[in-house]
Write an enzyme that holds these catalytic residues in place. Structure first.
Site, PDB file in Angstrom:
ATOM      1  N   HIS A 360      32.709 -21.256 -22.974  1.00  0.00           N
ATOM      2  CA  HIS A 360      31.783 -20.142 -22.777  1.00  0.00           C
ATOM      3  C   HIS A 360      32.082 -18.984 -23.728  1.00  0.00           C
ATOM      4  O   HIS A 360      31.174 -18.408 -24.331  1.00  0.00           O
ATOM      5  CB  HIS A 360      31.876 -19.663 -21.321  1.00  0.00           C
ATOM      6  CG  HIS A 360      30.874 -18.613 -20.970  1.00  0.00           C
ATOM      7  ND1 HIS A 360      29.516 -18.820 -21.064  1.00  0.00           N
ATOM      8  CD2 HIS A 360      31.028 -17.341 -20.535  1.00  0.00           C
ATOM      9  CE1 HIS A 360      28.878 -17.714 -20.692  1.00  0.00           C
ATOM     10  NE2 HIS A 360      29.769 -16.808 -20.373  1.00  0.00           N
ATOM     11  N   CYS A 672      18.046 -24.985 -25.753  1.00  0.00           N
ATOM     12  CA  CYS A 672      18.782 -23.734 -25.957  1.00  0.00           C
ATOM     13  C   CYS A 672      20.282 -23.974 -26.127  1.00  0.00           C
ATOM     14  O   CYS A 672      21.086 -23.079 -25.923  1.00  0.00           O
ATOM     15  CB  CYS A 672      18.528 -22.757 -24.811  1.00  0.00           C
ATOM     16  SG  CYS A 672      18.916 -23.415 -23.185  1.00  0.00           S
TER      17      CYS A 672
END
Length: 759
Positions: A360, A672
């Site tokens: 992340h 995405c």
């Protein structure tokens, strides 16, 4: 044997440097296996030869003098075979080579096993015996097990030793990790360490010894007060023995011998926190090494006390520390909240010991356009605070103390990047379409307001993914509905009238909220994404209401649900969205019902894509997680990072299946994940028929430039060729060659000569 293994590993872990590590190994192995000889050979990185670095039983003068190339002698054969060699009569083996300096002619039996770290043979561990005998299976298994356990320790000690040497000489040295965010950062290291971890305190010096001594005594005093207060509050709930623990803590803090040790190290110009950590860890090790179990158990108490004082030291240190210009953040495991603490204009680069290119924090680094290297496991990160370094986000390399020539080469690459960006600036106002007129929507992934200006300047036509978890990650509590509304309104206004796709809260996995901890043994297959918010409808409803209220008068909101694995979850979430919408209508809000879509991130959603597409307004593939789940690779695990590949044929087949299913039901399909921001990957996605490509703003110009150079018909042929290929490496090479043939190979990354280093 198991007890012996544990004992050796524990002793090695307490060693201060590489020579100590190696000497412990050869001494302990020789004793435990009752052999005459134990030796360790390590690879010399410059020559590639394997050098005798430590021995018990051979002539000690031979250490550092015996060099063997891979394949040379028995040790060299262990290297090339990458497996043990066990011989009853070593001198009879055709590869045997005699070195007079060692005095090994007295020893006949030979057992050597490779020390392998990250698939490379770091060294060879050898035992020898005078009499002719073959070492039995148990002995061989013991040596193999020990070598496997020690590989990482030796690699780390080797790297630490190299850094200690260059710290004195200021020579260049290089460490490698995983390329996580492209670009070059030249700056100064700023270490981020856990506030109460004694083992993670950076090595740092201070010339102001008086200030450090005062800081140390303030921390001791604060810890004493804290422990007394806690003991007083709990005295009625504790028995006599438990109350005695608080008295023991106070007694240790009052122990003048510990304070004297710490103060002595501070006077040797160590910082207070480093001096305290060193002293307390030495005491911990002494207790852990004791034979009496009662005293061994006290090691945990010493460690706890050390952490309490350290917490006070670090709090005071951080409050007075400023971030330098061109800060390069380095830590064992960086988080999004840590990034947010650094002023954006001062943040030049990131380096994380743990994590991978698809974790992340790496994704956020790419979104921010900050060069990053992840998984730099061999970097002794605690010892580089304040040093000059270069972060090469293209190759995954770190250069410590770069010399003038290396800096010059990297400065040239930085200038080339800027020139390329200037050359692509004119594309911002041009449509994203192929040379023969096939139109594609190019949107951005975002999560911070800092992304907005850069996204719009580079021609973003909308937001394909707004990560709503970022505001949650940056707080110490759940943001209220009104706080969320203000944040979402700002984002919607900034992009209006362009569409903004807001993903509902996606936590779990590698995105943890400190105030809402999720403890799981396998978090990526556990309670995350939509599973959390469906179990907590109060969080979901508050967030969806905030989104809809923020869209009043703008009507450019799209809501997207993460990690949908089946129709049941989608229907449950849809009912909650309908409920929130109806509540707001009853409260008098004039709002349009926003389009509702899902992220396709798990294999079950791929196989149910048609059924799901019938029930939504749009679908968007999250290719990062989908790749992770299809290939069974934890994308935060640097050990398996090389297996994670977006061009894997199975991943490409899944992507094609999703877009085909969506279009069969007249549902728009976007993507995405990071694949959309890769020029070669983007061309394949356009060929597949994806309607929207959403990426970080940094990659927008490069992808658009590639798209405008090609014909859709040519891409269709390229896709058919790629779908017949069997390996991701083959596909990657094909795409690279395709872009180079078009004369746009430089869009993948700036052309650059190999920077040299004398490391």
């Amino acid at each position: 044997m198991l007890g012996s293994l544990r004992s050796i590993v524990q002793e090695v872990n307490t060693a201060r440097d590489l020579p100590s590590v190696l000497n412990i190994i050869v001494r302990r192995v020789r004793e435990d296996m009752h052999t005459k000889v134990c030796s360790v050979y390590l690879r010399d990185k410059q020559s590639g030869n394997y050098v005798l670095m430590a021995t018990e039983g051979l002539n000690p003068d031979a250490v550092g003098q015996v060099h063997l190339a891979p394949g040379e002698g028995l040790v060299g054969n262990v290297v090339t075979r990458e497996e043990p060699i066990n011989l009853e009569q070593a001198e009879a083996h055709p590869a045997y080579q005699y070195f007079p300096a060692t005095g090994e002619e007295r020893f006949s039996s030979f057992l050597g096993t490779p020390i392998i770290h990250h698939r490379a043979v770091l060294g060879v561990l050898v035992v020898q015996q005078a009499e002719r005998r073959r070492f039995d299976e148990g002995e061989e298994a013991y040596l193999v097990t020990l070598a496997a356990q020690l590989a990482g320790v030796i690699a780390h000690a080797e790297a630490t030793g190299a850094l200690a040497n260059i710290g004195q000489q200021r020579n260049e040295t290089k460490f490698t990790g995983l390329a996580a965010s492209p670009g070059i950062a030249i700056g100064r290291a700023h270490i981020i360490a856990p506030p109460a971890n004694l083992a993670a305190v950076p090595y740092a010096c201070s010339m102001d010894t008086e200030a450090e001594l005062a800081l140390f005594h303030q921390a001791l005093s604060a810890a004493r007060s804290e422990i007394r207060d806690v003991g007083e509050r709990l005295k009625n709930d504790l028995n006599k023995e438990e109350r005695a623990l608080f008295d023991a803590y106070i007694s240790m803090l009052d122990d003048s011998s510990i304070a004297v040790e710490v103060c002595e190290r501070i006077r040797q110009q160590l910082t207070a926190s480093r001096a305290w950590a060193e002293v307390m860890l030495e005491h911990v090790r002494r207790f852990e090494a004791m034979s009496d179990s009662y005293f061994r158990d006290r090691a945990a108490d010493v460690r706890d006390l050390g952490a309490r004082v350290l917490m006070h030291l670090r709090q005071q240190e951080q409050s007075r520390r400023d971030y330098p210009e061109n800060t390069i953040l380095i830590g064992e495991e960086l988080t999004a909240s840590v990034l947010a603490e650094v002023p954006r204009e001062k943040l030049a680069g990131l380096v994380s010991v743990k994590g991978s290119a698809n974790s992340h924090v790496a994704i956020i680094a790419r979104a921010m356009g900050v060069p990053a290297v992840m998984g730099a496991q061999e970097l002794p990160w605690e010892q580089v605070d304040g040093v000059d370094l270069v972060v090469d986000g293209y190759r995954g390399e770190l250069h410590i103390h770069p010399g003038p020539e290396l800096k010059r080469r990297y400065d040239a690459i930085v200038e080339e990047e800027r020139e390329l960006a200037r050359n692509l600036d004119h594309l911002a106002k041009l449509p994203a379409e192929t040379a023969d007129g096939h139109r594609v929507r190019m949107w951005v992934n975002t999560g911070l307001m800092a992304d907005v200006v850069r996204s719009l300047e580079r021609g973003a036509e909308g937001v394909g993914l707004y990560r709503t978890e970022v505001p949650f990650l940056l707080r110490d509590r759940f943001p209220s509905e009104e706080e969320q509304r203000e944040i979402y309104r700002e984002q919607l206004q900034a992009f209006a009238p362009r569409p903004v796709t807001m993903r509902t809260l996606d936590i779990g996995g590698d995105k943890a909220l400190t105030y809402f901890p999720i403890e799981e043994t396998n978090p990526f297959l556990g309670w995350r994404g939509i599973r959390v918010t469906l179990d907590h409808p109060e969080i979901f409803l508050g967030q969806v209401r905030a989104m809809m209220k923020a869209s009043v008068g703008l009507d450019n909101l799209r809501i997207m649900l993460p990690m949908i694995s089946g129709v049941g979850e989608l229907e449950a979430a849809r009912r909650l969205v309908d409920r929130a919408y109806n509540e707001l209508l009853e409260e008098g809000y004039q709002i349009e019902r926003p389009p509702l879509g899902i992220m396709v991130e798990v294999p079950s959603a791929v196989y149910q894509a048609r059924e799901l597409a019938k029930r939504v307004d749009f679908m968007s593939v999250g290719s990062n997680d989908l790749t992770q789940y299809l290939l069974a690779v934890d994308r935060n695990n640097s050990r398996v990072a090389s297996i994670y590949h977006s061009y894997h044929p199975a991943v490409l087949q899944a992507l094609l299946q999703v877009v085909t299913a969506g279009h069969e039901t007249s549902t728009k399909v976007g993507i995405c994940g990071e694949l959309a921001g890769d020029p070669g990957g983007a061309l394949l996605l356009v060929a597949m028929g994806y309607d929207v490509l959403s990426m970080n703003a940094t990659n927008l110009p490069r992808v658009k430039a590639a798209l405008r150079e090609v014909n859709k018909s040519d891409l269709d042929r390229l896709l058919q060729q790629v779908l017949l290929m069997e390996s991701p490496e083959q596909i990657e090479e094909k795409l690279r060659g395709y872009l180079e043939d078009l004369g746009i190979g430089g869009l993948v990354q700036p052309k650059q000569t190999e920077p040299s280093s004398n490391s």
